[in-house]
Design a protein around this motif. Structure first.
Motif, short mmCIF file in Angstrom:
data_model
loop_
_atom_site.label_atom_id
_atom_site.label_comp_id
_atom_site.label_asym_id
_atom_site.label_seq_id
_atom_site.Cartn_x
_atom_site.Cartn_y
_atom_site.Cartn_z
N HIS A 14 0.82 -1.21 0.00
CA HIS A 14 0.00 0.00 0.00
C HIS A 14 0.86 1.26 0.00
O HIS A 14 0.53 2.23 -0.70
CB HIS A 14 -0.96 0.00 1.19
N ALA A 15 1.94 1.25 0.74
CA ALA A 15 2.83 2.41 0.75
C ALA A 15 3.48 2.60 -0.63
O ALA A 15 3.56 3.72 -1.13
CB ALA A 15 3.90 2.27 1.83
N GLY A 16 3.90 1.51 -1.24
CA GLY A 16 4.48 1.59 -2.58
C GLY A 16 3.49 2.10 -3.60
O GLY A 16 3.82 2.92 -4.46
N ASP A 17 2.25 1.62 -3.50
CA ASP A 17 1.21 2.10 -4.41
C ASP A 17 0.93 3.59 -4.20
O ASP A 17 0.71 4.33 -5.17
CB ASP A 17 -0.09 1.32 -4.20
N ALA A 18 0.95 4.03 -2.95
CA ALA A 18 0.73 5.45 -2.65
C ALA A 18 1.83 6.30 -3.28
O ALA A 18 1.56 7.34 -3.90
CB ALA A 18 0.67 5.68 -1.15
N LYS A 19 3.06 5.86 -3.14
CA LYS A 19 4.18 6.61 -3.71
C LYS A 19 4.08 6.65 -5.23
O LYS A 19 4.31 7.70 -5.84
CB LYS A 19 5.51 5.98 -3.29
N SER A 20 3.71 5.54 -5.85
CA SER A 20 3.55 5.51 -7.31
C SER A 20 2.47 6.47 -7.78
O SER A 20 2.65 7.19 -8.76
CB SER A 20 3.22 4.09 -7.78
N ASP A 79 10.17 1.92 6.30
CA ASP A 79 10.87 2.82 5.39
C ASP A 79 9.97 3.19 4.21
O ASP A 79 9.89 4.36 3.82
CB ASP A 79 12.15 2.15 4.90
N HIS A 80 9.28 2.21 3.66
CA HIS A 80 8.34 2.48 2.56
C HIS A 80 7.26 3.45 2.99
O HIS A 80 6.91 4.38 2.24
CB HIS A 80 7.69 1.18 2.07
N LEU A 81 6.70 3.24 4.17
CA LEU A 81 5.62 4.11 4.64
C LEU A 81 6.12 5.53 4.83
O LEU A 81 5.48 6.49 4.36
CB LEU A 81 5.03 3.57 5.94
N MET A 82 7.24 5.70 5.47
CA MET A 82 7.75 7.06 5.72
C MET A 82 8.12 7.75 4.41
O MET A 82 7.86 8.94 4.23
CB MET A 82 8.95 7.01 6.67
N THR A 83 8.70 7.01 3.47
CA THR A 83 9.05 7.58 2.18
C THR A 83 7.78 7.98 1.42
O THR A 83 7.72 9.07 0.83
CB THR A 83 9.87 6.58 1.35
N ALA A 84 6.77 7.14 1.45
CA ALA A 84 5.51 7.43 0.76
C ALA A 84 4.84 8.66 1.36
O ALA A 84 4.32 9.52 0.62
CB ALA A 84 4.58 6.24 0.81
N LEU A 85 4.84 8.77 2.67
CA LEU A 85 4.24 9.95 3.32
C LEU A 85 4.96 11.23 2.90
O LEU A 85 4.32 12.22 2.55
CB LEU A 85 4.29 9.80 4.84
N THR A 86 6.28 11.18 2.90
CA THR A 86 7.06 12.35 2.50
C THR A 86 6.83 12.67 1.02
O THR A 86 6.64 13.82 0.64
CB THR A 86 8.56 12.10 2.76
N PHE A 87 6.81 11.64 0.20
CA PHE A 87 6.62 11.82 -1.23
C PHE A 87 5.26 12.42 -1.53
O PHE A 87 5.13 13.30 -2.39
CB PHE A 87 6.78 10.47 -1.93
N LEU A 88 4.24 11.98 -0.81
CA LEU A 88 2.90 12.50 -1.00
C LEU A 88 2.84 13.98 -0.65
O LEU A 88 2.25 14.78 -1.37
CB LEU A 88 1.89 11.70 -0.18
N ASP A 89 3.46 14.35 0.46
CA ASP A 89 3.50 15.77 0.84
C ASP A 89 4.21 16.60 -0.23
O ASP A 89 3.74 17.68 -0.60
CB ASP A 89 4.22 15.95 2.18
#
Length: 113
Positions: A14-20, A79-89
């Protein structure tokens, strides 16, 4: 209790999908397709919520005394979750910048190229 390794994999997915989706939103905004960009941000938000819910379930299990083994997979998931959150922001900010640039170009009557 759901198998923790399955929850950890769901967190990664889910985090990877969010980042994508967030990256697709940036690409759309760069092409001046702000409707698509906003749709992709909505998708990213939905996926990040799924990831966050999975993380909350893991934290709840931990609080209830069902400790999750600290593994490389768990660290990878976080790590995926934190990266995705930052990327989304950052994607939201970049969309705002691209949108503001288009507004300025329209006010000046130029295409900026």
């Amino acid at each position: 209790m759901e198998d923790n390794s399955l929850m950890i994999m769901n967190l990664i997915i889910h985090a990877g999908d969010a980042k994508s989706s967030a990256m697709e939103a940036i690409y759309a905004a760069k092409k001046k397709d702000f409707d698509l960009a906003n749709e992709k941000i909505k998708e990213a938000n939905a996926k990040i919520n799924q990831a966050h819910n999975t993380q909350t379930n893991l934290l709840t299990e931990e609080a209830n005394g069902n400790h999750t083994e600290l593994s490389l997979l768990m660290i990878h998931a976080q790590d995926h979750l934190m990266t995705a959150l930052t990327f989304l922001d950052m994607a939201k900010e970049l969309i705002d910048v691209y949108s503001a640039m288009e507004t300025l170009k329209a006010e000046r009557g130029t295409d900026g190229e």
